[in-house]
Motif scaffolding. Structure first.
Motif: not given
Length: 325
Positions: A45-56, A151-156, A183-192
Motif C-alpha cells: 500500500a502506497s498512498k492508498k494505491k496498490h503497486a506491484a513490486i518484484m521481490d526476486e 483476480r490473480r493479482e497479476l499487473p497490467i 469497468d476499472r474494478e474488473t479489468y483495471a487497465l491503465a490507458p494513456g
C-alpha cells in the motif's frame, strides 16, 4: 564404590567427547520458496494505491528483463511480417488462429482460481498474446482472460493496456475495448491519452465502413461507441480537452450524415470552441491540422444546408487555427 566412580568417569568422558554425528543444516525458507516462484507480485500500500513490486534477486530480475526485451523484438518482427531470424512469417490464417488459441488456452488455465501460485504465467505472456489477436472473435475472448488475470493479482502496465486496446481495435472489435475500459474494478487497465484516441478513431472507421444509409442503425451504434469512448477519458483522469478526439467525433458525425449526424457535429464543435477559448497552451501543428480539417468539413455541411451564419462564424476560428499550422 570404586565401580560406581569408574561408571561416572566413563559417562563424563563420553559427554565431553565431540560428537561424530553430523546434523543436516536446514535450508532457509526463502531458498525453498524461490524454487517455486513465478515472479509473483507483492502488493504494497502506497498512498492508498496498490503497486506491484518484484521481490526476486537481481539475477532473476535481469533474466526477466532480458525475456521482456526478447519478446518485444519478437513482437516488432511479427508486426513487420517476419520472424526473429529475419525470415518472412508464412503462417496461414488457420496457423495463426491455432497459435492464438493455444496461447490463450494456456493462459486461461494458468490463471484459473484453482491454479497453483507457482504456475502463474510470466507478466509478459499477456503482451505476447496480444500480438496474436487477428479476428473480432479472438478479441471478444480477451475480457474473460483479463478478468482472471486481475483476480490473480497479476499487473497490467500502461504499455500492456495500450497493446491490448490496439490489438482488439486493429482486429475490428472496438466494442471489446469499451468493455475493457468501461469497468476499472474488473479489468483495471491503465490507458494513456493515445489509447483513448485510438479507440475513438477505430469507431470512426467503423462508421465509415457501415452500410451507406441515412438511417443505418449500425452506423449510429458505431458513432455512439465513439462518444462513449470520449466519455471515458475523464474516468481515467486524462485530458478531456483533447483536440484530436473532438476532431474525430466531428468527422465521424459528418460521415454518418443525416440530420442527426449534423446535429452531433455541430454540438461537438460548439463544446470544443468553449474549451479552446480557455486553452492556455497553443495546439501543436498536427493537432491544429486535425481540427482545421474537421472544421472545414463542417463548414461545407453548413453551407450545403444554407446556414451561412454558422459557416461564417466557424470560418473565423478556422483562420485562427491555421496560424498554428
Amino acid at each position: 564404590m570404586a565401580a560406581y566412580i569408574r561408571t561416572l568417569t566413563r559417562i563424563a568422558t563420553r559427554v565431553s567427547t565431540r560428537s561424530t554425528v553430523t546434523f543436516a543444516r536446514q535450508a532457509p525458507a526463502a531458498m525453498v520458496a524461490r524454487q517455486y516462484h513465478a515472479f509473483r507480485p507483492t502488493q504494497i500500500a502506497s498512498k492508498k494505491k496498490h503497486a506491484a513490486i518484484m521481490d526476486e534477486d537481481d539475477e532473476e530480475l535481469e533474466a526477466e528483463l532480458r525475456e521482456l526485451e526478447r519478446e518485444k523484438r519478437e513482437q516488432e518482427a511479427l508486426e513487420r511480417g517476419e520472424t526473429l531470424d529475419g525470415s518472412a512469417a508464412d503462417g496461414t490464417e488457420d496457423d495463426n488462429n491455432n497459435r492464438f488459441q493455444e496461447q490463450y488456452d494456456i493462459l486461461l488455465e494458468k490463471t484459473a482460481p484453482s491454479s497453483p501460485q507457482h504456475e502463474l504465467p510470466r507478466h509478459s505472456a499477456l503482451l505476447h498474446l496480444a500480438s496474436a489477436i487477428s479476428t473480432p472473435e479472438q478479441a471478444q475472448s480477451i475480457p474473460q482472460l483479463v478478468q482472471q488475470w486481475r483476480r490473480r493479482e497479476l499487473p497490467i502496465s500502461v504499455l500492456l493496456s495500450d497493446k491490448l486496446i490496439k490489438a482488439v481495435c486493429k482486429a475490428g472489435s472496438p466494442e471489446t475495448a469499451l468493455v475493457l475500459l468501461g469497468d476499472r474494478e474488473t479489468y483495471a487497465l491503465a490507458p494513456g491519452q493515445g489509447t483513448m484516441r485510438r479507440v475513438v478513431r477505430s469507431f470512426v472507421k467503423e462508421v465509415a465502413a457501415a452500410p451507406e444509409s441515412s438511417e443505418s442503425e449500425e452506423g449510429l451504434e458505431k458513432l455512439d461507441g465513439a462518444f462513449k469512448a470520449m466519455a471515458l477519458i475523464p474516468y481515467y483522469n486524462l485530458a478531456a480537452d483533447d483536440s484530436s478526439v473532438y476532431a474525430n467525433l466531428i468527422r465521424g458525425s459528418l460521415i454518418y450524415g443525416s440530420e442527426e449526424g449534423l446535429r452531433r457535429a455541430s454540438v461537438t464543435m460548439d463544446e470544443y470552441l468553449l474549451i479552446d477559448g480557455e486553452r492556455e497552451t497553443p495546439l501543436t501543428r498536427r493537432r491544429a491540422a486535425e481540427v482545421v480539417a474537421a472544421a472545414e468539413q463542417l463548414v461545407k455541411a453548413y453551407e450545403a444546408k444554407g446556414d451561412a451564419d454558422k459557416a461564417s462564424e466557424l470560418n473565423k476560428h478556422v483562420d485562427q487555427w491555421k496560424k498554428s499550422i
